[in-house]
Scaffold this motif. Structure first.
Motif, PDB file in Angstrom:
ATOM      1  N   PHE A 184     -36.788  17.155  12.869  1.00 22.81           N
ATOM      2  CA  PHE A 184     -35.382  17.072  12.495  1.00 22.81           C
ATOM      3  C   PHE A 184     -35.038  15.799  11.717  1.00 22.81           C
ATOM      4  N   ARG A 185     -36.014  14.958  11.431  1.00 26.32           N
ATOM      5  CA  ARG A 185     -35.706  13.758  10.655  1.00 26.32           C
ATOM      6  C   ARG A 185     -35.216  14.116   9.251  1.00 26.32           C
ATOM      7  N   PHE A 186     -34.332  13.290   8.730  1.00 22.33           N
ATOM      8  CA  PHE A 186     -33.845  13.447   7.360  1.00 22.33           C
ATOM      9  C   PHE A 186     -34.768  12.683   6.424  1.00 22.33           C
ATOM     10  N   PHE A 187     -35.449  13.385   5.529  1.00 23.53           N
ATOM     11  CA  PHE A 187     -36.327  12.769   4.539  1.00 23.53           C
ATOM     12  C   PHE A 187     -35.634  12.821   3.185  1.00 23.53           C
ATOM     13  N   THR A 188     -35.368  11.660   2.637  1.00 16.78           N
ATOM     14  CA  THR A 188     -34.510  11.567   1.457  1.00 16.78           C
ATOM     15  C   THR A 188     -35.123  12.199   0.220  1.00 16.78           C
ATOM     16  N   LEU A 189     -36.379  11.884  -0.086  1.00 18.72           N
ATOM     17  CA  LEU A 189     -36.964  12.376  -1.326  1.00 18.72           C
ATOM     18  C   LEU A 189     -36.993  13.903  -1.345  1.00 18.72           C
ATOM     19  N   GLY A 190     -37.401  14.520  -0.253  1.00 17.28           N
ATOM     20  CA  GLY A 190     -37.463  15.978  -0.201  1.00 17.28           C
ATOM     21  C   GLY A 190     -36.100  16.610  -0.379  1.00 17.28           C
ATOM     22  N   ASN A 191     -35.071  16.056   0.251  1.00 16.22           N
ATOM     23  CA  ASN A 191     -33.724  16.604   0.113  1.00 16.22           C
ATOM     24  C   ASN A 191     -33.175  16.410  -1.293  1.00 16.22           C
ATOM     25  N   LEU A 192     -33.452  15.262  -1.900  1.00 14.71           N
ATOM     26  CA  LEU A 192     -32.976  15.042  -3.264  1.00 14.71           C
ATOM     27  C   LEU A 192     -33.627  16.008  -4.244  1.00 14.71           C
ATOM     28  N   TRP A 193     -34.932  16.236  -4.087  1.00  9.39           N
ATOM     29  CA  TRP A 193     -35.594  17.159  -5.013  1.00  9.39           C
ATOM     30  C   TRP A 193     -35.241  18.615  -4.727  1.00  9.39           C
ATOM     31  N   ALA A 194     -34.848  18.918  -3.511  1.00  8.89           N
ATOM     32  CA  ALA A 194     -34.329  20.258  -3.231  1.00  8.89           C
ATOM     33  C   ALA A 194     -33.044  20.497  -4.020  1.00  8.89           C
ATOM     34  N   VAL A 195     -32.229  19.438  -4.140  1.00 13.55           N
ATOM     35  CA  VAL A 195     -30.998  19.526  -4.934  1.00 13.55           C
ATOM     36  C   VAL A 195     -31.321  19.592  -6.421  1.00 13.55           C
ATOM     37  N   ILE A 196     -32.165  18.677  -6.888  1.00 11.23           N
ATOM     38  CA  ILE A 196     -32.489  18.580  -8.316  1.00 11.23           C
ATOM     39  C   ILE A 196     -33.096  19.875  -8.848  1.00 11.23           C
TER      40      ILE A 196
END
Length: 647
Positions: free
Chosen positions: A459-471
């Motif tokens: 459940f940790r929030f990983f920034t790079l993965g979430n940003l690239w999911a958006v991009i």
């Protein structure tokens, strides 16, 4: 720098590659070396005391047939002359016919094409670099022009931090055979033990490449793409085992070695690391994905699409895809990797199907589909890409997404369901929901979890993965908006004194001891374990621009700009709020510098950001493979990709 010379670089298949330098008298193949021709405006960095530099020493650089795998290779020799800047060029034979190969000869399917393993096209690269007025002034001793180095007419005035950052970035450039091929990971003058920070890393160079491209400088990126492509075909063996030929190196270093004799002659060569020297000996899964993403960005920002159309480049794309799309035991469309195979390159409990790899994988697939030449030889590969994109986007959107509603649903899960129609498909136990998450998740917004495996959700929030999911639009419109909303809502946790947390929260106490193995570098709120990484700023800026939140990007850049120059551009920051420079952080970290500059350039030119991100692909929705056949009698899945965008 070799300001009055041109360089011809021919790839080799073995680590003993050798290169030709043609001197100013050469007019081979119509490439004259007029006195008006200049070197790049890039400021090159010396590799060592024997680096190629005009006037330092007499040199001889030889390329011969032994460096190649076939008998049709070109033989080129150039010998330096004492007291003169001229040379003698002898070419006994030119027999390269790689451009006569059709891409259809590369096979019909990614898993059945055995010829992909043996076809390596060796590009002959003719490049002449341009010298700018700024370089001329610098070479003539006009040190006062340093602050203006690289500025363009009509561009907004630069802050002191930007001016220093550009100077440092150009000072980190590595040249090979006189031409820029990348940037070192860090260029800290006070660092007494460089380890591998003096190498050019593929993932580290990406923000540097974006900064250069957005500043109108494409030559270094083109050179980097071609030279790393050549390294792809080298033999890669660790403990008698060789991975697939598509594996790209994690990094490379320019080295020089003396030739026989005592006349001071030497040769330069690239020494790649495919993970055999890395901590933990983990191969870099993300290198090939970043290479494909950067290749597309180069074409989009320069308008030069001839590079991606080359037969050797097309072959390189296919070899990477062959590794990624290979059949295996896994039932899921996500890539299965070990710990430490991406930006988080140490043991941090991300083995399995980490979000970062899946988001980059999805982005690389979309890039490859755009760039591949479609013909009879590639149509099956393109079909395989489309199928994987469809399955992967459904899987991530359906099973990785969490918000307050989804967490409440997991909290009420039944377990041990044996059924094709089970709700709790991965047998997740509600007790896995961490106590921190119950109070942390906002009422609005959500995010993609870090990892998913049977009976396990990270459940940790990983920034790079979430940003690239958006991009990349791996998430749907509502999910993309939810990620950005969560970052705004949790600004004090994810940004605070320095953008941005690599992950949140940190592993502490028993979790830290068990999951990291008591890693002294990944202590709580440090390095990969909840540290703050300024290099993530450019990806955050790109995501903000896509989602119409330019002011949010400006806010984050302003936070970073207050400290980065004063703190000497550290690699990462420690503590929960990012107040301290990391305890083992390298200073003058290149991707910190480049991430800041790329962000500033994107804010100045937001229209160029649209070339670097993706919107929803509605063709994928039409060919959705997640809906089960009605004839099977099974319940039809509801695909989250059909969630309509908010008006």
């Amino acid at each position: 720098m070799m300001n009055s010379k041109s360089c011809i670089s021919v790839s080799a298949m073995k680590p003993c590659c050798k290169f030709l330098i043609s001197y100013r008298s050469s007019s081979l193949f119509g490439f004259y070396s007029p006195n008006s021709m200049n070197s790049s405006k890039l400021q090159y960095r010396n590799i060592d005391s024997r680096s190629i530099r005009s006037g330092i020493q007499r040199r001889r650089i030889v390329l011969d047939r032994n460096g190649f795998c076939d008998s049709d290779s070109m033989v080129l020799r150039a010998r330096g002359s004492k007291g003169r800047g001229r040379g003698v060029l002898v070419i006994p034979r030119v027999a390269s016919d790689f451009r006569n190969h059709s891409s259809s000869s590369l096979g019909s399917h990614v898993n059945n094409d055995k010829r992909l393993e043996s076809i390596f096209v060796k590009p002959l690269v003719f490049k002449e670099l341009e010298k700018t007025e700024e370089i001329t002034k610098k070479e003539s001793g006009n040190v006062g022009e340093d602050a203006k180095f690289g500025e363009k007419e009509g561009v907004l005035s630069q802050s002191e931090a930007e001016k220093e950052a550009w100077k440092l970035l150009r000072g980190a450039v590595v040249n090979y055979c006189g031409f820029p091929v990348g940037t070192v990971a860090a260029n800290d003058p006070g660092d007494k033990q460089t380890l591998n920070y003096d190498q050019v890393f593929i993932r580290d160079f990406v923000p540097s490449a974006y900064a250069f491209l957005l500043d109108g400088e494409g030559e270094i990126v083109r050179n980097f793409l071609l030279h790393t492509l050549q390294l792809q075909s080298w033999e890669k063996t660790v403990d008698c085992h060789s991975p697939g030929p598509g594996l790209m190196p994690a990094s490379f270093k320019v080295k020089s070695a003396p030739l026989e004799g005592n006349d001071g002659s030497f040769e330069e060569f690239l020494d790649p690391d495919f993970g055999g020297s890395a901590i933990g000996r983990v191969s870099p899964v993300d290198s090939g994905l970043w290479w494909i993403i950067l290749l597309r960005a180069y074409g989009k920002l320069t308008g030069d699409y001839t590079l991606q159309e080359r037969i050797d480049v097309q072959t390189g794309i296919k070899l990477i895809l062959k590794l990624c799309l290979a059949d295996g035991f896994d039932m899921f469309p996500t890539l299965l990797v070990t710990d430490g195979s991406c930006m988080i390159d140490r043991r941090m409990g991300i083995h399995g199907h980490p979000l970062e790899i899946q988001a980059l994988f999805y982005s690389a697939l979309r890039c490859a589909r755009e760039m591949l030449n479609v013909n009879d030889g590639t149509k099956n590969l393109v079909a395989a890409i489309n199928n994987r994109l469809s399955a992967l986007s459904f899987h991530i959107r359906e099973y990785y997404w969490v918000d307050i509603k989804k967490i409440n649903e997991i909290y009420r899960y039944n377990t041990e369901e044996y059924s094709a129609d089970a709700t709790n498909k991965f047998n997740i136990y509600p007790e896995q929901i961490p106590t921190w998450l119950v109070d942390w998740i906002p009422n609005k917004g959500g995010y993609f979890i870090g990892n998913l495996q049977p009976a396990h959700m990270d459940f940790r929030f990983f920034t790079l993965g979430n940003l690239w999911a958006v991009i990349s639009s791996l998430g749907n419109q509502e999910q993309n908006e939810g990620v950005m909303t969560l970052i705004e809502e949790k600004w004090d946790d994810l940004v605070a004194n320095m953008p941005l947390k690599i992950c949140f929260p940190a592993l502490e106490q028993d979790e830290w001891r068990i999951i990291t193995g008591s890693d002294p570098k990944n202590t709580p709120w440090s390095y990969h374990n909840g540290g703050s990484w300024p290099t993530l700023l450019w990806q955050f800026t790109l995501a903000c621009i896509k989602m119409g939140k330019l002011e949010l990007a400006k806010k984050a850049v302003a936070v970073a700009e207050k400290r980065l120059k004063e703190d000497e551009w550290p690699e990462y920051y420690d503590t929960k709020s990012g107040r301290f420079v990391g305890k083992q952080s390298r200073l003058y970290q290149t991707w910190t510098i480049a991430g800041f500059l790329a962000s500033k350039k994107l804010i100045e030119q937001p229209e160029k950001a649209s070339l670097l991100f993706w919107e929803e692909d509605y063709q994928l929705l039409e060919t959705c493979v997640c809906a089960l056949s009605r004839s099977s009698g099974r319940k039809k899945n509801k695909c989250s990709r059909f969630t309509p965008p908010r008006s």
